[in-house]
Design a protein around this motif. Structure first.
Motif, short mmCIF file in Angstrom:
data_model
loop_
_atom_site.label_atom_id
_atom_site.label_comp_id
_atom_site.label_asym_id
_atom_site.label_seq_id
_atom_site.Cartn_x
_atom_site.Cartn_y
_atom_site.Cartn_z
N PHE A 81 46.56 57.16 48.81
CA PHE A 81 47.09 55.98 48.10
C PHE A 81 46.05 54.86 48.09
N GLN A 82 45.45 54.60 49.26
CA GLN A 82 44.43 53.56 49.35
C GLN A 82 43.19 53.93 48.54
N ARG A 83 42.79 55.20 48.61
CA ARG A 83 41.56 55.62 47.94
C ARG A 83 41.66 55.48 46.42
N ARG A 84 42.82 55.68 45.87
CA ARG A 84 42.98 55.55 44.43
C ARG A 84 42.73 54.12 43.97
N PHE A 85 43.16 53.17 44.77
CA PHE A 85 42.90 51.77 44.42
C PHE A 85 41.43 51.43 44.63
N LEU A 86 40.88 51.85 45.77
CA LEU A 86 39.49 51.53 46.07
C LEU A 86 38.53 52.10 45.05
N ALA A 87 38.82 53.29 44.55
CA ALA A 87 37.98 53.92 43.54
C ALA A 87 37.95 53.12 42.24
N GLN A 88 38.98 52.31 42.04
CA GLN A 88 39.06 51.47 40.84
C GLN A 88 38.58 50.05 41.11
N LYS A 89 37.86 49.88 42.25
CA LYS A 89 37.28 48.59 42.62
C LYS A 89 38.33 47.50 42.86
N THR A 90 39.46 47.91 43.38
CA THR A 90 40.48 46.94 43.73
C THR A 90 41.17 47.41 45.02
N ARG A 91 42.16 46.66 45.47
CA ARG A 91 42.85 47.00 46.71
C ARG A 91 44.35 47.09 46.45
N HIS A 92 45.05 47.74 47.37
CA HIS A 92 46.46 48.04 47.11
C HIS A 92 47.32 46.78 46.99
N ASP A 93 46.84 45.65 47.54
CA ASP A 93 47.61 44.41 47.41
C ASP A 93 47.09 43.52 46.28
N GLY A 94 46.17 44.05 45.47
CA GLY A 94 45.67 43.32 44.31
C GLY A 94 44.45 42.47 44.57
N ARG A 95 43.99 42.39 45.80
CA ARG A 95 42.84 41.56 46.11
C ARG A 95 41.53 42.22 45.68
N ALA A 96 40.54 41.37 45.39
CA ALA A 96 39.18 41.86 45.21
C ALA A 96 38.61 42.22 46.57
N PHE A 97 37.53 43.01 46.59
CA PHE A 97 36.95 43.45 47.85
C PHE A 97 36.55 42.27 48.74
N SER A 98 36.09 41.18 48.14
CA SER A 98 35.57 40.05 48.90
C SER A 98 36.63 38.97 49.18
N GLN A 99 37.86 39.25 48.82
CA GLN A 99 38.91 38.21 48.89
C GLN A 99 39.66 38.26 50.22
N PHE A 100 39.81 37.08 50.82
CA PHE A 100 40.60 36.94 52.05
C PHE A 100 42.04 36.60 51.70
N ARG A 101 42.96 36.94 52.59
CA ARG A 101 44.36 36.59 52.38
C ARG A 101 44.58 35.10 52.66
N PRO A 102 45.65 34.52 52.12
CA PRO A 102 45.94 33.11 52.41
C PRO A 102 46.06 32.87 53.91
N THR A 103 45.47 31.77 54.37
CA THR A 103 45.47 31.45 55.80
C THR A 103 46.16 30.10 56.01
N HIS A 104 47.11 30.09 56.95
CA HIS A 104 47.86 28.87 57.24
C HIS A 104 47.74 28.56 58.73
N VAL A 105 47.48 27.30 59.05
CA VAL A 105 47.31 26.86 60.43
C VAL A 105 48.23 25.68 60.71
N VAL A 106 48.97 25.78 61.82
CA VAL A 106 49.82 24.66 62.27
C VAL A 106 49.44 24.35 63.72
N LYS A 107 49.03 23.12 63.99
CA LYS A 107 48.69 22.70 65.34
C LYS A 107 49.90 22.07 66.02
N GLY A 108 49.92 22.15 67.36
CA GLY A 108 51.00 21.55 68.12
C GLY A 108 52.32 22.27 67.99
#
Length: 264
Positions: free
Chosen positions: A12-39
């Motif tokens: 399943f993963q290989r089929r997406f990777l072979a098409q230059k994309t990822r199973h969650d729709g991200r590009a190879f160089s794309q990071f997921r959204p990051t959220h930070v809460v202090k305290g």
């Protein structure tokens, strides 16, 4: 589609990777959204919660007064512990910390002791009293890239940390701390991580999730400081990573640093 993913998750993963994309729709160089809460934890002297995609980590720092080591009378203590339990993912077993948690704890401790925390700033009275900091980094939900989440969480918790003004009474040997007057800890620098994984020995992806990590043959942690200087490069896994790939990762980490700096 979901049945095929569960039964043949690698294909399943290989089929997406072979098409230059990822199973969650991200590009190879794309990071997921990051959220930070202090305290995030009221009972800790410093704390934070970090989410990278579905990976969620909470960090709490406790500060206690201790006697210094006789070999380093003007230095305090700094300890880190990464917890990966079955509560965050079925891939982890109950009981003593597994290899992943131990390796992460040791590397993060060395990284922060070398670059961030000056143990001399934890001295209250040389040879008699110092601060001892214990940082617990607990994964609440695991979906890959625990190192980035743990480094960001510890960095945010240290920036949130405030130590009471402490004084030693030389007559009684008792340390008194005024919790109404607290000061932030002076840190050497801010660390900003970016992890890249070599999937199937062919595809270099940023911020791999759990499914992609299970196919990875190597992973590369790049840590930059807030000035853009290289603080750490750590390769894990048996896969071969060329010097050109490392340079590419460092360039991408520079872009990630700018985004993280705004988040923190």
């Amino acid at each position: 589609m979901h049945t095929f993913e569960r039964i043949h998750h690698v294909e399943f993963q290989r089929r997406f990777l072979a098409q230059k994309t990822r199973h969650d729709g991200r590009a190879f160089s794309q990071f997921r959204p990051t959220h930070v809460v202090k305290g995030a934890i009221n009972t800790a002297q410093g704390s934070s919660t970090v989410r990278i995609g579905n990976t969620t980590v909470v960090c709490g720092i406790k500060a206690e007064v201790s006697e210094p080591d006789v070999k380093t009378p003007s230095e305090g203590y700094f300890a880190t512990n990464v917890e990966l339990s079955p509560m965050c993912s079925a891939r982890f077993r109950p009981g003593a910390p597994g290899e992943d948690a131990q390796v992460a704890s040791e590397h993060i401790h060395r990284l922060f002791k070398t670059n961030v925390v000056d143990l001399k700033t934890l001295c209250i009275e040389e040879g008699q009293a110092v601060w001892s900091l214990s940082a617990d980094i607990v994964c609440l939900k695991y979906d890959g890239n625990i190192l980035d989440a743990a480094v960001i969480a510890l960095m945010a918790a240290l920036e949130d940390l405030k130590l009471p003004i402490a004084e030693l009474d030389s007559a009684t040997g008792v340390v008194s701390a005024d919790r109404t007057k607290a000061e932030p800890l002076a840190l050497r620098k801010r660390l900003l991580p970016a992890t890249f994984s070599l999937v199937d020995d062919a595809y270099l992806v940023a911020d791999a999730d759990d499914a992609e990590e299970q196919m990875a043959t190597a992973a590369l942690l790049i840590v930059l400081d807030d000035s853009g200087n290289l603080a750490n490069v750590w390769k894990r896994g048996a896969g071969l990573v060329s010097s050109e790939t490392i340079r590419q990762c460092i360039d991408s980490a520079g872009q990630r640093k700018e985004a993280l700096a705004k988040t923190l």
